[in-house]
Scaffold this active site. Structure first.
Site, short mmCIF file in Angstrom:
data_model
loop_
_atom_site.label_atom_id
_atom_site.label_comp_id
_atom_site.label_asym_id
_atom_site.label_seq_id
_atom_site.Cartn_x
_atom_site.Cartn_y
_atom_site.Cartn_z
N TYR A 33 -2.59 -20.53 -13.45
CA TYR A 33 -1.74 -19.72 -14.26
C TYR A 33 -0.65 -19.01 -13.93
CZ TYR A 33 -4.10 -15.67 -12.51
OH TYR A 33 -4.33 -14.51 -11.76
N ARG A 52 6.44 -21.05 -8.39
CA ARG A 52 5.05 -20.68 -7.82
C ARG A 52 4.20 -21.60 -8.78
NH1 ARG A 52 2.99 -14.81 -7.41
NH2 ARG A 52 2.53 -14.99 -9.78
N LYS A 148 -2.60 -20.21 -7.50
CA LYS A 148 -2.85 -19.05 -8.42
C LYS A 148 -3.65 -19.68 -9.23
CE LYS A 148 -0.59 -15.33 -11.17
NZ LYS A 148 -1.32 -14.40 -10.66
N GLU A 181 -5.22 -8.45 -0.30
CA GLU A 181 -4.49 -8.08 -1.68
C GLU A 181 -5.35 -7.48 -2.63
OE1 GLU A 181 -2.92 -11.59 -3.36
OE2 GLU A 181 -4.72 -12.58 -2.89
N LEU A 206 -2.10 -14.32 -2.30
CA LEU A 206 -1.16 -15.02 -3.10
C LEU A 206 0.41 -14.48 -2.87
CD1 LEU A 206 -0.96 -16.67 -5.92
CD2 LEU A 206 -0.53 -14.66 -7.26
N1 PDD Z 1 -1.92 -11.15 -10.91
N2 PDD Z 1 -2.27 -11.01 -5.62
C1 PDD Z 1 -3.03 -11.43 -6.63
C2 PDD Z 1 -4.43 -12.10 -6.43
C3 PDD Z 1 -2.58 -11.62 -8.12
O1 PDD Z 1 -3.53 -11.86 -9.09
C4 PDD Z 1 -1.38 -11.14 -8.32
C5 PDD Z 1 -0.81 -11.15 -9.81
C6 PDD Z 1 -0.57 -10.84 -7.45
C7 PDD Z 1 0.88 -10.44 -7.83
O2 PDD Z 1 1.54 -11.33 -7.83
P1 PDD Z 1 3.14 -11.21 -9.01
O3 PDD Z 1 3.80 -10.16 -8.27
O4 PDD Z 1 3.74 -12.52 -8.50
O5 PDD Z 1 2.55 -10.93 -10.24
C8 PDD Z 1 -0.92 -10.65 -6.21
C9 PDD Z 1 -1.38 -11.32 -12.26
C10 PDD Z 1 -0.38 -10.20 -12.46
C11 PDD Z 1 -2.51 -11.47 -13.13
O6 PDD Z 1 -3.47 -12.05 -12.59
O7 PDD Z 1 -2.63 -10.75 -14.22
#
Ligand code: PDD
Length: 288
Positions: A33, A52, A148, A181, A206
């Site tokens: 996703y 990504r 992801k 994270e 991620l």
């Molecule tokens: N989540 N790490 C994890 C485990 C995440 O699920 C996310 C983002 C990030 C940050 O990635 P980005 O900056 O590309 O959004 C880091 C999204 C927002 C979600 O699951 O809703």
């Protein structure tokens, strides 16, 4: 206006949007996703999100049902049809619904693509003013966190543990005591020597799109960035801490496990990076 979702080529009211119970996303979490922010009716940093997405699909051997440009068109169409000025677009691709429940990849099954829009206040978020509280928890996830995937149970449990403890986000900690994270965000600290520290990209985390943009904005500002692991003890002792994600941009962290970080209020550099990110996101041409 009713909420309009996208399912395999059709735009439908959310209540009519359906996939099969044999969908491998439902049965095996066999899918990936993306979440991208919408500000001022525009998708933010969407090329990075789609790149990504392509990478996640490639790693799992799932064929995209549409070329990435067409996926971007679907996202833009959802923004328009739902009248989203500020919010999120959620997009999910699974390996599809085969005729039965077989662990091995099914032959000739078309992947499922669903997407929907969500309105949310992102820029004027109250959490940005107050900062957020973080709880540390063990990282219970599998070994390919760079993909992801929709297999998010460890993150669901982590987030709930955080909420149960009166916090808003969980920072997951690996077996060596280093923060990996957040449950849905990238974790940063700023040391007393003013170094911005975040874990390097690897299979352990991620690769955050927001993380990458914030790192370049920080570098442009002449701030020092150190890509390395940091322990929970180092985080407790930090001058500032913050998190980044598409849905929250940059959010100051004001306490970790009940210990105030710095003065216990949003830090100056965390606030600066949020401002710079919003400027860049809303005016990328001018800022490069
Ligand atoms: N989540 N790490 C994890 C485990 C995440 O699920 C996310 C983002 C990030 C940050 O990635 P980005 O900056 O590309 O959004 C880091 C999204 C927002 C979600 O699951 O809703």
């Amino acid at each position: 206006m009713p909420d309009i979702a996208y399912v395999n080529g059709a735009y439908l009211p959310l209540a009519e949007a359906r996939v099969s119970i044999l969908d491998r996303g439902f049965l095996f979490a066999d899918g990936v996703y993306e979440v991208a922010a919408v500000i001022g009716g525009r998708l933010i940093d969407n090329e990075a999100h789609l790149s990504r997405l392509a990478n996640s699909l490639r790693e799992l051997g799932i064929e995209s049902p549409l070329p990435m440009q067409k996926i971007a068109d679907v996202e833009a169409e959802l923004v328009a049809r739902n009248g989203v000025n500020e919010g999120l677009i959620y997009l999910q691709i699974t390996r599809g619904a085969a005729g039965d429940r077989d662990f091995a990849f099914p032959a000739g099954t078309t992947p499922t693509l669903v997407a929907f829009a969500q309105k949310k206040i992102i820029v004027a978020s109250s959490a940005a003013e107050t900062g957020v509280k973080v709880l540390t928890v063990p990282d219970l996830r599998w070994a390919r966190r760079d993909i992801k995937t929709i297999a998010l149970l460890a993150q669901v449990l982590a987030k709930q543990a955080a909420l149960d403890a009166g916090c808003q986000e969980a920072w997951m900690v690996d077996q060596n005591g280093l923060v990996t994270e957040g449950s849905s965000s990238t974790a940063f600290i700023i040391t007393k020597a003013n170094a911005i520290v975040t874990r390097p990209n690897s299979v352990a985390i991620l690769p955050g799109c927001t993380r990458k943009a914030v790192q370049s904005l920080a570098a442009r500002e002449g701030l020092t960035i150190e890509e390395r692991g940091f322990s929970v003890a180092e985080a407790y002792d930090a001058k500032e801490a913050f998190l980044t994600s598409a849905s929250n941009l940059v959010l100051p962290v004001v306490s970790i496990d009940g210990r105030p970080i710095g003065s216990g209020a949003p830090g100056a550099n965390s606030r600066l990076l949020r401002t710079l990110y919003i400027e860049w996101a809303t005016n990328p041409g001018a800022m490069g």
